[in-house]
Design a protein around this motif. Structure first.
Motif, PDB file in Angstrom:
ATOM      1  N   ILE A   1       5.769   1.640  -7.593  1.00  0.00           N
ATOM      2  CA  ILE A   1       6.996   2.169  -8.206  1.00  0.00           C
ATOM      3  C   ILE A   1       7.993   1.070  -8.592  1.00  0.00           C
ATOM      4  CG2 ILE A   1       6.829   4.401  -7.037  1.00  0.00           C
ATOM      5  CD1 ILE A   1       8.926   3.278  -5.027  1.00  0.00           C
ATOM      6  N   GLY A   2       7.846  -0.118  -7.994  1.00  0.00           N
ATOM      7  CA  GLY A   2       8.758  -1.226  -8.336  1.00  0.00           C
ATOM      8  C   GLY A   2      10.163  -1.021  -7.758  1.00  0.00           C
ATOM      9  N   ILE A   3      10.977  -1.993  -7.990  1.00  0.00           N
ATOM     10  CA  ILE A   3      12.346  -1.965  -7.453  1.00  0.00           C
ATOM     11  C   ILE A   3      13.325  -2.206  -8.606  1.00  0.00           C
ATOM     12  CG2 ILE A   3      13.947  -3.003  -5.775  1.00  0.00           C
ATOM     13  CD1 ILE A   3      11.282  -4.224  -4.507  1.00  0.00           C
TER      14      ILE A   3
ATOM     15  N   LEU B   1       0.835  -1.206   0.000  1.00  0.00           N
ATOM     16  CA  LEU B   1       0.000   0.000   0.000  1.00  0.00           C
ATOM     17  C   LEU B   1       0.871   1.258   0.000  1.00  0.00           C
ATOM     18  CD1 LEU B   1      -2.787  -1.109   2.521  1.00  0.00           C
ATOM     19  CD2 LEU B   1      -3.062  -0.699   0.056  1.00  0.00           C
ATOM     20  N   LYS B   2       2.008   1.151   0.688  1.00  0.00           N
ATOM     21  CA  LYS B   2       2.896   2.312   0.817  1.00  0.00           C
ATOM     22  C   LYS B   2       3.536   2.668  -0.531  1.00  0.00           C
ATOM     23  CE  LYS B   2       7.023   3.243   3.644  1.00  0.00           C
ATOM     24  NZ  LYS B   2       7.760   2.564   4.743  1.00  0.00           N
ATOM     25  N   TYR B   3       4.080   1.626  -1.225  1.00  0.00           N
ATOM     26  CA  TYR B   3       4.807   1.900  -2.473  1.00  0.00           C
ATOM     27  C   TYR B   3       3.917   1.784  -3.712  1.00  0.00           C
ATOM     28  CZ  TYR B   3       8.889   1.538   0.533  1.00  0.00           C
ATOM     29  OH  TYR B   3       9.783   1.739   1.523  1.00  0.00           O
TER      30      TYR B   3
ATOM     31  N   ARG C   1      16.710   0.492   1.959  1.00  0.00           N
ATOM     32  CA  ARG C   1      15.468   0.729   1.233  1.00  0.00           C
ATOM     33  C   ARG C   1      15.851   1.116  -0.177  1.00  0.00           C
ATOM     34  NH1 ARG C   1      12.512   4.120   4.333  1.00  0.00           N
ATOM     35  NH2 ARG C   1      13.984   4.208   6.041  1.00  0.00           N
ATOM     36  N   ALA C   2      14.931   0.825  -1.060  1.00  0.00           N
ATOM     37  CA  ALA C   2      15.240   1.083  -2.458  1.00  0.00           C
ATOM     38  C   ALA C   2      14.917   2.522  -2.830  1.00  0.00           C
ATOM     39  CB  ALA C   2      14.465   0.118  -3.353  1.00  0.00           C
ATOM     40  N   VAL C   3      14.212   3.215  -1.934  1.00  0.00           N
ATOM     41  CA  VAL C   3      13.806   4.603  -2.256  1.00  0.00           C
ATOM     42  C   VAL C   3      14.324   5.525  -1.165  1.00  0.00           C
ATOM     43  CG1 VAL C   3      11.757   3.951  -3.560  1.00  0.00           C
ATOM     44  CG2 VAL C   3      11.632   4.223  -1.084  1.00  0.00           C
TER      45      VAL C   3
ATOM     46  N   LEU D   1      11.090  -1.980 -12.320  1.00  0.00           N
ATOM     47  CA  LEU D   1      11.041  -0.574 -11.917  1.00  0.00           C
ATOM     48  C   LEU D   1       9.918   0.148 -12.672  1.00  0.00           C
ATOM     49  CD1 LEU D   1      12.648   1.268 -10.007  1.00  0.00           C
ATOM     50  CD2 LEU D   1      14.013   1.975 -11.982  1.00  0.00           C
ATOM     51  N   GLY D   2       9.006   0.793 -11.894  1.00  0.00           N
ATOM     52  CA  GLY D   2       7.903   1.548 -12.504  1.00  0.00           C
ATOM     53  C   GLY D   2       6.684   0.710 -12.824  1.00  0.00           C
TER      54      GLY D   2
END
Lengths: 484, 189
Positions: free
Chosen positions: A395-397, A367-369, A411-413, A445-446
């Motif tokens: 947003i994906g990783i 829910l967050k990303y 974290r990836a972000v 990603l995305g």
């Protein structure tokens, strides 16, 4: 262990064998050349001496007309196997006596000295008081030379063999002197890299470069060991601090949450809408604070490898559905649709609290990303394994980040846009692994991410939950091949 | 061509001449060869010093005892020759008493009846006695010449040589057809 083909010992052996063989071959070639050149010279010298002595003795047979005595004298040449033939002629060229018997018919070749390739021919005068009575001609073959050369080559081969044996011996001795210290260094280096045991030391007995190398190696290990000890100490200090800090923070939070609950009930009863709204706001923030403190507590517990699982019979589908239900209001707030696909019960034995913690983490991450995008949760049973798949279209990783998202404080972000300590996925992985399960992630990603956990329905008596904490960072069970 | 080289050229010459059937020439040629032999003996004999004269510079005398045409061939053979640096001369003597200073005494065949007396007179002196008469060595002469298969050969009496105090070279003994007497001096206790 090093292979023989590339080992220092093998190289030393080959090197010493090659160099000694080369030196020997050169020396033998030189001797052989000398032999070839010297043989003909010494043959001519010997032959001249024999011929002169014989010519002196042949004077009286010539003077007293006695070919029989001359023949007897020539027969004495039999002792020298090199001499093939001899011929005594009178001064007018007429044959007087020959050796061996029976070559009278051949025409005498009288030359001062000639080399017809395969032999030597020599002629000396037979004189008496300055008068030439006749000529003695000797012819010698070089057969003996080829025999000598053959013996020489045989000897060379034998010496070559012996030198190779000696070279192997020398190499064995050198191996003790040179390669043994290197081998010890190699073994010590291997031990250090395998066990990360920096207390290993090598013997510094060797002299020269190898001694310096061993000393440098030991010095380096000492420094690493000191730094490693310091580092471990720092980590322990941090973990201790975290444990104390999280406990201290947790202590006032619980009464605070109780007070807020009371306040909310009173606001509802008094229909004080303003107070209600603000209290709910405070409640959410306090929940968030409590979550952070819980994460910190888990961190210190998991870092110290203390996870106590109390298993009970549960239906995975029910657990997941009820948690998803609790997230519905949050999903509405962030504009996401949260759907659960759990068509049949998946029954197994799990620790309820830890299981809920894993599911909560995964859904709240989704829910967050993936805010504003649909989130789906699926529960499956595959044989003895219960599977939960959480998908988002967020947003994906990035591929390069996939390897480290399960590490602590990663974290990836950027933390500016997304809060938290970066402990969530690390805690999830630690719990899943302590249950004997696996976690996989696939992401583009995305385009969104997909987390899949597999939990054995029967508790696996591995007992290796104690060891899970030591899994190297980034060694999570990643499935990078299947993107969504 | 000197006689020596002619001789070295060979027995073939003598054989050819013998084959020709000219008796006088045969005898002359045979004498030439014998003369060369007698001269050559000088090269292989060691006389006790000084034999043939008070000084070594004296000519080495080869004497012909008795009347014989052999002196002619001998003179030709030794003409201008030297042995061990000593000039060689040929001389004819009537009686053995005149041969006291000779190194070699050739006893002519004409002296056959007096051979024992001659040998007795010369035998104890350092003189090499040579003759072509039969059984000369049996009479006590040192070297006897004889014909064998148309070749001139010789025999040696070692006892006679020793009695004369002469040392004969092994080179000479090598080509002798017969050697009589003790080769070595008998050992005395």
């Amino acid at each position: 262990m090093v292979t023989l083909g590339k080992s220092i010992r093998a190289r030393l052996t080959v090197m010493s064998a090659l160099s000694s063989s080369l030196a020997l071959l050169l020396a033998c070639s030189a001797f052989l050349s000398y032999e070839l050149l010297g043989y003909r010279r010494s043959l001519v010298k010997d032959l001249t001496r024999s011929a002169e002595v014989l010519a002196f003795n042949l004077t009286s047979p010539l003077l007293f007309e006695d070919p029989g005595a001359a023949k007897t004298l020539l027969e004495a040449l039999r002792v020298d196997s090199r001499i093939r033939s001899a011929r005594l002629t009178r001064a007018n060229g007429q044959a007087f006596a020959v050796y061996p018997q029976g070559i009278e018919g051949q025409s005498p070749r009288i030359a001062p000295l000639s080399d017809p390739g395969d032999g030597v021919m020599l002629a000396v005068p037979v004189e008496s008081d300055g008068t030439r009575l006749g000529t003695l001609t000797l012819q010698a073959g070089l057969d003996e030379q080829s025999v000598r050369v053959r013996q020489y080559l045989l000897l060379t081969a034998a010496v070559l063999l012996a030198s190779i044996v000696a070279a192997v011996g020398v190499a064995a001795w050198l191996q003790r002197r040179i390669s043994q210290p290197i081998v010890r260094l190699t073994e010590a280096a291997g031990l250090v890299s395998r066990r990360q045991d920096y207390s290993v030391r090598v013997e510094e007995s060797a002299d020269g470069e190898l001694g310096i190398l061993a000393h440098a190696f030991n010095t380096m290990l000492s420094r690493i060991e000191a730094q490693s000890t310091e580092l471990k100490h720092a980590v322990r200090m941090r973990d201790e601090f975290l444990t104390i800090a999280s406990h201290e923070l947790k202590t006032p939070l619980t009464p605070l949450q109780l007070q807020i609950q009371t306040l909310m009930r009173e606001a509802q009863r008094d229909r004080a809408a303003g107070v209600m709204r603000r209290t709910e706001l405070i409640d959410r923030q306090v929940h968030r604070l409590a979550k952070l403190v819980d994460d910190l507590l888990d961190l210190s517990r998991l870092s110290n490898r203390k996870i106590d699982l109390s298993v009970e019979v549960l239906d995975l589908s029910t657990v997941v559905s009820s948690i998803a239900e609790q997230f519905q209001s949050q999903a509405q707030r962030t504009g996401s649709s949260l759907t659960v696909v759990a068509p049949y019960p998946v029954v197994g034995q799990w620790d309820r609290a830890r299981l809920e913690q894993v599911i909560v983490n995964l859904i709240s991450n989704a829910l967050k990303y993936g805010a504003g995008k649909p989130v789906s949760v699926e529960v499956l049973q595959q044989g003895d394994v219960g599977t939960v798949i959480v998908r988002d279209a967020g947003i994906g990783i990035g591929r390069e980040d996939l390897g480290r998202i399960f590490n602590r404080f990663e974290r990836a972000v950027s933390e500016r846009h997304y809060g938290g300590f970066g402990l969530g996925l690390w805690i999830v992985r630690e719990i899943v692994q302590s249950m004997g399960g696996t976690i996989r992630v696939a992401s583009t990603l995305g385009e969104g991410s997909q987390f899949e956990i597999e939990l054995p329905r029967e508790p696996t008596p591995t007992g290796d939950s104690e060891l899970r904490g030591s899994t190297p960072p980034g060694a999570a069970d990643l499935d990078l091949s299947s993107g969504p | 061509m000197t006689l020596l080289t002619r001789l070295a050229a060979g027995g073939a010459l003598s054989l050819a001449l013998i084959g020709s059937g000219r008796a006088g020439a045969i005898e002359s040629s045979e004498r030439e060869i014998k003369a060369a032999f007698v001269y050559n003996f000088a090269k292989y004999v060691k006389w006790p010093d000084p034999v043939a004269g008070p000084t070594s510079g004296d000519p080495l005398q080869i004497c012909v005892v008795g009347s014989s045409p052999f002196i002619g061939e001998l003179e030709t053979a030794v003409s201008g020759k030297q042995v061990n640096g000593r000039q060689v001369v040929a001389r004819s003597v009537r009686y053995p008493t005149e041969a006291q200073t000779c190194a070699i005494a050739f006893v002519s065949g004409s002296e056959l009846s007096r051979v024992d007396s001659i040998v007795q007179q010369l035998g104890s002196r350092p003189i090499l006695t040579v003759s072509d008469m039969p059984s000369f060595t049996a009479h006590g002469g040192v070297i006897g010449l004889r014909m064998e298969q148309n070749r001139v050969r010789f025999e040696v009496n070692m006892d006679a040589a020793r009695k004369a105090g002469l040392k004969l070279s092994s080179q000479l003994l090598k080509v002798a057809v017969q050697i009589t007497g003790q080769l070595e001096e008998p050992r005395r206790p």
